[in-house]
Write an enzyme that holds these catalytic residues in place. Structure first.
Site, PDB file in Angstrom:
ATOM      1  N   SER A   1       0.822  -1.216   0.000  1.00 50.02           N
ATOM      2  CA  SER A   1       0.000   0.000   0.000  1.00 50.02           C
ATOM      3  C   SER A   1       0.852   1.260   0.000  1.00 50.02           C
ATOM      4  O   SER A   1       1.962   1.278   0.552  1.00 50.02           O
ATOM      5  CB  SER A   1      -0.858  -0.032   1.262  1.00 50.02           C
ATOM      6  OG  SER A   1      -1.477   1.208   1.467  1.00 50.02           O
TER       7      SER A   1
ATOM      8  N   TYR B   1      -1.854   0.276  10.286  1.00 50.81           N
ATOM      9  CA  TYR B   1      -2.096  -0.434   9.021  1.00 50.81           C
ATOM     10  C   TYR B   1      -0.868  -0.309   8.108  1.00 50.81           C
ATOM     11  O   TYR B   1      -0.359  -1.310   7.582  1.00 50.81           O
ATOM     12  CB  TYR B   1      -3.345   0.132   8.332  1.00 50.81           C
ATOM     13  CG  TYR B   1      -3.501  -0.374   6.923  1.00 50.81           C
ATOM     14  CD1 TYR B   1      -3.903  -1.684   6.674  1.00 50.81           C
ATOM     15  CD2 TYR B   1      -3.206   0.451   5.833  1.00 50.81           C
ATOM     16  CE1 TYR B   1      -4.021  -2.156   5.375  1.00 50.81           C
ATOM     17  CE2 TYR B   1      -3.326  -0.018   4.534  1.00 50.81           C
ATOM     18  CZ  TYR B   1      -3.727  -1.319   4.310  1.00 50.81           C
ATOM     19  OH  TYR B   1      -3.830  -1.791   3.026  1.00 50.81           O
TER      20      TYR B   1
ATOM     21  N   LYS C   1       1.840  -3.312   6.771  1.00 55.00           N
ATOM     22  CA  LYS C   1       2.174  -3.598   5.370  1.00 55.00           C
ATOM     23  C   LYS C   1       3.691  -3.479   5.159  1.00 55.00           C
ATOM     24  O   LYS C   1       4.303  -4.281   4.446  1.00 55.00           O
ATOM     25  CB  LYS C   1       1.421  -2.627   4.449  1.00 55.00           C
ATOM     26  CG  LYS C   1      -0.080  -2.886   4.406  1.00 55.00           C
ATOM     27  CD  LYS C   1      -0.386  -4.041   3.477  1.00 55.00           C
ATOM     28  CE  LYS C   1      -1.758  -4.635   3.655  1.00 55.00           C
ATOM     29  NZ  LYS C   1      -2.049  -5.724   2.726  1.00 55.00           N
TER      30      LYS C   1
END
Ligand code: UDP
Length: 330
Positions: free
Chosen positions: A117, A141, A145
């Site tokens: 991402s 988050y 990743k």
């Protein structure tokens, strides 16, 4: 036919990639716990129901299907949830990915295409961002990743894993043939929520801040059509399987659109007004995120096909109309 394991194959990006894989002659085997995915969107190969945290089940599925590679989408994907409950995000995204890598290693599966991402980059990076932009996530988050990207690089160095970390910007739109699309419940993303507000299943769309330092005061994002993403995943897989080396690539269009531009596109697609309310800024949102995708275009051999916002939003609307608009309730 070579089989590939697709974790999260019943989800939004995963299901589009399954369609593209089948079109390219692979058999996609979806591994999904259906917690957010949909059984009826698994249309291009078998579904193996299972949790990413269940290493034994993963190992049995890999042993049975003997995939040549894994495409890894299954994840906890909401930034807000990751802030409220980081343990759940790290368990799903970091521990889950490590369990998957263990199962792959046990069976000698040596290639992974990973759904990373743009949230792995820092908030204040100059735009557009290329792959050398410093990675300094601003929420759990993004860190989850980035940690998984790091595990892939270390597995590459130590065990010979071939890997591709594909850093998406804003995945958007739906399969032009209407066979799959975006169906998150609850739905948090801008384009579907703007369409829901137009359709009347949301009373209004909250615009998270109209005082950003952008041309019209609203946030700018790089909306990339999910079918372009899917095609690039297949190209990245072919790249790995032909021994051309591991990859880190930004997947976007290189063009940014503001929230107000998306609203105008939703009004054109639906022929209806989108009622809006100006709301406070959302925590963790940078003003602008746009990809420099020069490297991806060169390595994967094709620029995006669906570059027009009206094309992207129109495809999302056609899928939503066919499937039925989700309500705003959880
Ligand atoms: N956004 C908004 N209202 C919404 C949902 C999103 O104004 O109901 C804005 C959000 O602040 C961001 C952009 O739309 O600037 C895209 O948000 P989305 O959640 O779709 O994707 P993200 O950029 O968080 O991955």
């Amino acid at each position: 036919m070579q089989s590939v394991l697709v974790t999260g194959g019943a989800g939004y990006v995963g299901s589009h990639v399954c369609k593209a894989l089948a079109g390219a002659g692979y058999q996609p085997v979806s591994y999904d716990d259906l917690s957010t995915g949909h059984r009826d969107l698994v249309r291009w190969g078998p579904l193996e129901e299972g949790d990413l945290g269940d290493g034994e089940r993963l190992s049995r599925v890999i042993g049975r299907h003997r995939p040549v590679a894994v495409l890894h989408f299954a994840a906890a994907s909401l930034v807000g949830d990751s802030v409220r409950d980081p343990a759940a995000t790290y368990r799903a995204n970091v521990a889950g990915s490590l369990g998957l890598l263990d199962a792959m290693r046990r069976h000698g599966v040596e290639a992974m295409v990973y759904s990373s991402s743009c949230a792995t980059y820092g908030a204040d990076a100059p735009q557009p961002m290329n792959e050398d932009t410093p990675q300094q996530p601003i929420n759990p988050y993004g860190w989850s990743k980035l940690m998984t990207e790091r595990m892939l690089a270390d597995h590459g160095a130590a065990y010979g894993l071939q890997w591709a970390a594909l850093r998406y910007f804003n995945a958007a739109g739906a399969d032009p043939e209407g066979e799959t699309g975006e169906d998150h419940r609850p739905e948090t993303h801008l384009i579907p929520r703007a369409l829901m507000a137009a359709a009347g299943t949301l009373p209004h769309l909250d615009v998270f801040g109209a005082d950003w330092p952008t041309a019209d005061g609203t946030c700018v994002r790089d909306y990339v059509h999910v079918s372009d993403l899917a095609r690039w995943h297949v190209a990245a897989l072919d790249h790995l399987l032909t021994g051309r080396g591991s990859l880190r690539l930004n997947l976007g269009t290189g063009r940014g659109h503001s929230v107000r531009e998306v609203i105008a596109a939703a009004e054109r697609a639906t022929g209806r007004a989108v009622p809006i309310r100006i709301a406070p800024r959302r925590a963790g949102d940078p003003a602008v995120l746009v990809a420099d995708c020069t490297r991806a275009t060169a390595v994967l051999g094709s620029p995006p096909v669906h570059t027009e916002l009206d094309d992207i939003v129109g495809s999302a609307w056609r899928f939503m109309e066919r499937r039925g608009c989700p309500s705003h309730r959880r």
